[in-house]
Design a protein around this motif. Structure first.
Motif, PDB file in Angstrom:
ATOM      1  N   GLY A 203       7.347  41.015  -9.256  1.00 12.19           N
ATOM      2  CA  GLY A 203       7.248  42.104  -8.302  1.00 12.19           C
ATOM      3  C   GLY A 203       6.147  43.078  -8.659  1.00 12.19           C
ATOM      4  O   GLY A 203       5.293  42.789  -9.463  1.00 12.19           O
ATOM      5  N   LYS A 204       6.205  44.256  -8.034  1.00 10.25           N
ATOM      6  CA  LYS A 204       5.172  45.255  -8.304  1.00 10.25           C
ATOM      7  C   LYS A 204       5.866  46.518  -8.803  1.00 10.25           C
ATOM      8  O   LYS A 204       6.789  46.437  -9.591  1.00 10.25           O
ATOM      9  CB  LYS A 204       4.340  45.478  -7.037  1.00 10.25           C
ATOM     10  N   THR A 205       5.395  47.704  -8.419  1.00 12.81           N
ATOM     11  CA  THR A 205       6.029  48.966  -8.810  1.00 12.81           C
ATOM     12  C   THR A 205       6.673  48.873 -10.191  1.00 12.81           C
ATOM     13  O   THR A 205       7.843  49.169 -10.385  1.00 12.81           O
ATOM     14  CB  THR A 205       7.103  49.375  -7.787  1.00 12.81           C
TER      15      THR A 205
ATOM     16  N   ALA B 138       7.164  37.266   2.176  1.00 12.29           N
ATOM     17  CA  ALA B 138       8.173  38.284   1.822  1.00 12.29           C
ATOM     18  C   ALA B 138       7.638  39.712   1.716  1.00 12.29           C
ATOM     19  O   ALA B 138       8.411  40.658   1.632  1.00 12.29           O
ATOM     20  CB  ALA B 138       8.956  37.942   0.559  1.00 12.29           C
ATOM     21  N   LEU B 139       6.325  39.871   1.734  1.00 11.32           N
ATOM     22  CA  LEU B 139       5.785  41.242   1.729  1.00 11.32           C
ATOM     23  C   LEU B 139       5.821  41.807   3.140  1.00 11.32           C
ATOM     24  O   LEU B 139       5.477  41.112   4.094  1.00 11.32           O
ATOM     25  CB  LEU B 139       4.348  41.257   1.208  1.00 11.32           C
ATOM     26  N   ASP B 140       6.204  43.054   3.274  1.00  9.94           N
ATOM     27  CA  ASP B 140       6.445  43.618   4.600  1.00  9.94           C
ATOM     28  C   ASP B 140       5.542  44.787   4.940  1.00  9.94           C
ATOM     29  O   ASP B 140       4.912  45.397   4.076  1.00  9.94           O
ATOM     30  CB  ASP B 140       7.888  44.124   4.694  1.00  9.94           C
ATOM     31  N   TYR B 141       5.519  45.075   6.224  1.00  5.60           N
ATOM     32  CA  TYR B 141       5.028  46.353   6.741  1.00  5.60           C
ATOM     33  C   TYR B 141       6.190  46.908   7.541  1.00  5.60           C
ATOM     34  O   TYR B 141       6.521  46.378   8.602  1.00  5.60           O
ATOM     35  CB  TYR B 141       3.798  46.114   7.620  1.00  5.60           C
TER      36      TYR B 141
ATOM     37  N   VAL C 136      -1.972  41.261  -8.003  1.00  8.72           N
ATOM     38  CA  VAL C 136      -2.285  42.517  -8.669  1.00  8.72           C
ATOM     39  C   VAL C 136      -3.493  43.099  -7.968  1.00  8.72           C
ATOM     40  O   VAL C 136      -4.496  42.413  -7.782  1.00  8.72           O
ATOM     41  CB  VAL C 136      -2.568  42.304 -10.171  1.00  8.72           C
ATOM     42  N   LYS C 137      -3.379  44.352  -7.538  1.00 10.29           N
ATOM     43  CA  LYS C 137      -4.484  44.958  -6.799  1.00 10.29           C
ATOM     44  C   LYS C 137      -5.458  45.662  -7.723  1.00 10.29           C
ATOM     45  O   LYS C 137      -5.057  46.290  -8.688  1.00 10.29           O
ATOM     46  CB  LYS C 137      -3.922  45.974  -5.794  1.00 10.29           C
ATOM     47  N   ARG C 138      -6.755  45.553  -7.363  1.00  6.32           N
ATOM     48  CA  ARG C 138      -7.772  46.261  -8.128  1.00  6.32           C
ATOM     49  C   ARG C 138      -7.761  47.725  -7.724  1.00  6.32           C
ATOM     50  O   ARG C 138      -8.375  48.123  -6.750  1.00  6.32           O
ATOM     51  CB  ARG C 138      -9.160  45.678  -7.845  1.00  6.32           C
TER      52      ARG C 138
ATOM     53  N   SER D 100       9.450  51.802  -2.148  1.00  4.08           N
ATOM     54  CA  SER D 100       8.548  52.938  -2.329  1.00  4.08           C
ATOM     55  C   SER D 100       7.521  53.067  -1.214  1.00  4.08           C
ATOM     56  O   SER D 100       6.797  54.038  -1.164  1.00  4.08           O
ATOM     57  CB  SER D 100       7.828  52.842  -3.677  1.00  4.08           C
ATOM     58  N   TYR D 101       7.465  52.103  -0.312  1.00  4.46           N
ATOM     59  CA  TYR D 101       6.420  52.126   0.711  1.00  4.46           C
ATOM     60  C   TYR D 101       6.930  52.585   2.074  1.00  4.46           C
ATOM     61  O   TYR D 101       8.012  52.214   2.510  1.00  4.46           O
ATOM     62  CB  TYR D 101       5.792  50.739   0.875  1.00  4.46           C
ATOM     63  N   LEU D 102       6.121  53.411   2.745  1.00  8.52           N
ATOM     64  CA  LEU D 102       6.348  53.731   4.144  1.00  8.52           C
ATOM     65  C   LEU D 102       5.048  53.416   4.874  1.00  8.52           C
ATOM     66  O   LEU D 102       3.980  53.813   4.416  1.00  8.52           O
ATOM     67  CB  LEU D 102       6.722  55.206   4.299  1.00  8.52           C
TER      68      LEU D 102
ATOM     69  N   ASN E 156      -7.993  46.310  -3.258  1.00  9.58           N
ATOM     70  CA  ASN E 156      -6.931  47.247  -2.915  1.00  9.58           C
ATOM     71  C   ASN E 156      -6.776  47.349  -1.404  1.00  9.58           C
ATOM     72  O   ASN E 156      -7.208  48.300  -0.775  1.00  9.58           O
ATOM     73  CB  ASN E 156      -7.243  48.624  -3.509  1.00  9.58           C
ATOM     74  N   ARG E 157      -6.161  46.322  -0.833  1.00 11.27           N
ATOM     75  CA  ARG E 157      -5.907  46.379   0.602  1.00 11.27           C
ATOM     76  C   ARG E 157      -4.493  45.917   0.874  1.00 11.27           C
ATOM     77  O   ARG E 157      -3.879  45.235   0.058  1.00 11.27           O
ATOM     78  CB  ARG E 157      -6.925  45.549   1.366  1.00 11.27           C
ATOM     79  N   PHE E 158      -3.989  46.335   2.019  1.00 12.12           N
ATOM     80  CA  PHE E 158      -2.595  46.079   2.347  1.00 12.12           C
ATOM     81  C   PHE E 158      -2.456  44.695   2.966  1.00 12.12           C
ATOM     82  O   PHE E 158      -3.152  44.357   3.918  1.00 12.12           O
ATOM     83  CB  PHE E 158      -2.094  47.155   3.307  1.00 12.12           C
ATOM     84  N   VAL E 159      -1.577  43.906   2.414  1.00 13.75           N
ATOM     85  CA  VAL E 159      -1.351  42.559   2.927  1.00 13.75           C
ATOM     86  C   VAL E 159       0.132  42.345   3.198  1.00 13.75           C
ATOM     87  O   VAL E 159       0.979  43.065   2.667  1.00 13.75           O
ATOM     88  CB  VAL E 159      -1.865  41.487   1.938  1.00 13.75           C
ATOM     89  N   VAL E 160       0.422  41.380   4.025  1.00 17.01           N
ATOM     90  CA  VAL E 160       1.822  41.098   4.387  1.00 17.01           C
ATOM     91  C   VAL E 160       2.063  39.592   4.367  1.00 17.01           C
ATOM     92  O   VAL E 160       1.139  38.798   4.329  1.00 17.01           O
ATOM     93  CB  VAL E 160       2.171  41.637   5.795  1.00 17.01           C
TER      94      VAL E 160
END
Ligand code: HPA
Ligand code: MG
Length: 211
Positions: A133-135, A185-188, A158-160, A103-105, A178-182
């Protein structure tokens, strides 16, 4: 017994300096800080495994791993569950199935959620599962149609955010801003999955791998 303790990372947590840890050379300019070191992730995951063992008693566990971002967490969590079982003579059968969500771009969530692969989840009928997982909302709705005996969600992060997924997540590793992390296994855009620590991307990294 194992009591529930929440682990909350505050809004102003800057992460650790990169100088304190090792990480792949090819990401040298692309990350800003180590947000959650790999060792901390592992210890916290072991603790979640304790909670899960406590709750499942002698149900077998059908694990539905959400790819790709959940594969590290899932593998480590299942391993800890097995080790705990060995050490306490409480062997739960663990079986792992995979589902892929996208779901992410860039660093933004998009409206369209794609469920890729393994859409027939009928193996779940009458089973107790842990989901990682998330979503999660859309997936849970999908999972419930197969009528498992019990569904539990494990999420490393879990993001606030205003509609926090927290109420959906039974086992939370870390509540984070609520910030983007990698990393882990989490990607950008498919980069940074090979990073062991969970990290914050630098401006350079964001530009370099932008689509
Ligand atoms: N990083 C990587 N993938 C994600 C994130 C994130 O912070 N949030 C949702 N998918
Ligand atoms: Mg992703």
């Amino acid at each position: 017994g194992v009591g529930w303790e929440r682990e909350t990372i505050k809004d102003d947590w800057p992460g650790y300096s990169l100088d304190l840890f090792t990480y792949p050379e090819h990401y040298h300019d692309d990350i800003e800080s180590v947000y959650i070191p790999h060792g901390v992730i592992m210890n916290r995951t072991e603790r979640l495994a304790h909670y899960i063992m406590n709750d499942f008693q002698d149900d077998n566990i059908m694990v539905l791993c959400v790819l790709k971002g959940g594969y590290k967490f899932c593998a480590d969590l299942v391993e800890f569950i097995k080790i705990l079982g060995r050490n306490s003579n409480k062997y739960l059968e663990t079986r792992v199935e995979f589902i892929r969500l996208k779901s992410y771009l860039n660093d933004q969530s998009t409206e369209d959620l794609h469920i890729i692969g393994c859409q027939d989840l009928s193996f779940l009928r009458g089973k107790a599962i842990v989901d990682t997982g998330k979503t999660m909302k859309a997936l849970l709705k999908h999972v419930e149609t197969f009528e498992p005996k019990m569904v539990k969600v494990a999420g490393l992060l879990v993001k606030r955010v205003p509609n926090m997924a927290e109420s959906l997540t039974d086992y939370v590793g870390f509540e984070i801003p609520n910030r983007f992390v990698v990393g882990y296994a989490l990607d950008y855009n498919e980069y940074f999955r090979d990073l062991n620590h969970i990290c914050v991307i630098s401006r350079t990294g964001k530009m370099k791998y932008k689509i």
